[in-house]
Motif scaffolding. Structure first.
Motif, short mmCIF file in Angstrom:
data_model
loop_
_atom_site.label_atom_id
_atom_site.label_comp_id
_atom_site.label_asym_id
_atom_site.label_seq_id
_atom_site.Cartn_x
_atom_site.Cartn_y
_atom_site.Cartn_z
N HIS A 1 32.98 30.42 43.24
CA HIS A 1 32.93 30.32 44.61
C HIS A 1 32.89 29.05 45.35
O HIS A 1 33.52 28.87 46.18
N ASP B 1 36.12 26.78 45.26
CA ASP B 1 36.98 27.02 46.37
C ASP B 1 36.63 26.71 47.71
O ASP B 1 37.17 27.18 48.63
N THR C 1 39.76 40.07 50.76
CA THR C 1 40.98 39.12 51.01
C THR C 1 41.05 37.50 50.48
O THR C 1 41.66 37.02 50.43
N ASP C 2 39.71 37.40 50.17
CA ASP C 2 39.38 35.89 50.00
C ASP C 2 39.78 35.86 48.61
O ASP C 2 38.84 36.27 47.56
N PRO C 3 40.62 34.85 48.12
CA PRO C 3 40.75 34.61 46.61
C PRO C 3 39.49 34.02 45.88
O PRO C 3 39.38 34.25 44.84
N ALA C 4 38.69 33.23 46.47
CA ALA C 4 37.46 32.88 45.84
C ALA C 4 36.48 33.85 45.44
O ALA C 4 35.81 34.18 44.50
N SER C 5 36.40 34.88 46.53
CA SER C 5 35.48 35.98 46.30
C SER C 5 36.12 36.95 45.20
O SER C 5 35.02 37.57 44.48
N ILE C 6 37.34 37.26 45.19
CA ILE C 6 38.10 38.03 44.32
C ILE C 6 37.77 37.46 42.85
O ILE C 6 37.30 38.40 42.16
N ARG C 7 37.98 36.20 42.68
CA ARG C 7 37.73 35.64 41.36
C ARG C 7 36.33 35.65 41.13
O ARG C 7 36.03 36.02 39.72
N GLN D 1 35.89 39.60 40.02
CA GLN D 1 36.48 39.67 38.95
C GLN D 1 35.52 39.27 37.86
O GLN D 1 35.33 39.81 36.57
N GLU E 1 40.32 47.69 40.67
CA GLU E 1 40.04 47.45 41.90
C GLU E 1 40.37 48.42 42.63
O GLU E 1 41.55 49.22 42.70
#
Length: 175
Positions: A61, A64, A85-91, A94, A122
């Motif tokens: 987190h 990014d 929708t935030d790529p850092a949050s999604i990573r 995951q 998801e």
């Protein structure tokens, strides 16, 4: 009696008990296990926040440009929010989901179960668990009675209740 058991886990205490009971049943019946985790969205509670920090998932987190989850927790007991929708949050979510599945898999294997598969999903928890039930066709579904769902789930019905209503197979809800 059981050849294939699906265990849903969100990392909560009830889910941990469900993993243990499902693993014991699988070992007794020499069944294969399918572990399912549907990635959380919105808020995570203190226990999962600590897991994120302990496993250094927080570093993803921060790399990014996000704030440390430790600093984001301004008031004890209030959840940290993640954006779907935030790529850092999604990573981070995951990585958190993978860690939850890895821990559950270790418990299942320690009970003597040889065939263990994991499914990181998801979306809506009920829909995604139902999808895996349809694809894998287990003989039994095991899940915790109370997970990490939001307060609205108490009013609208829990994931475990909905799974029990929708599932074409026997469901065990663990308290």
């Amino acid at each position: 009696m059981f050849k294939k058991i699906l265990i849903a886990t969100d990392g909560s205490a009830h889910a941990q008990k469900a993993v243990e009971i499902g693993a014991d049943l699988a070992a007794r019946h020499e069944a294969e296990v399918h572990l399912v985790h549907v990635m959380l969205s919105g808020e995570i509670d203190d226990d999962l926040r600590r897991m994120v920090e302990t496993e250094h998932l927080d570093d993803l987190h921060r790399q990014d440009g996000g704030d440390s989850l430790a600093s984001a927790q301004l008031v004890p007991g209030l959840p940290v929010r993640f954006s779907a929708t935030d790529p850092a949050s999604i990573r981070v979510l995951q990585a958190l989901g993978t860690e939850i599945l890895n821990r559950a898999s270790s418990v299942v294997k320690a009970r003597g179960v040889e065939q263990v598969s994991t499914h990181l999903m998801e979306g809506d928890a009920v829909e995604q668990i139902a999808k895996v039930v349809q694809e894998e066709r287990p003989d039994l579904v095991v899940c915790g009675a109370r997970g990490l769902s939001s307060l609205s789930q108490l009013v609208l019905g829990s994931v475990s209740t909905k799974i029990a209503q929708l599932s074409p197979v026997t469901c065990v809800t663990v308290r």
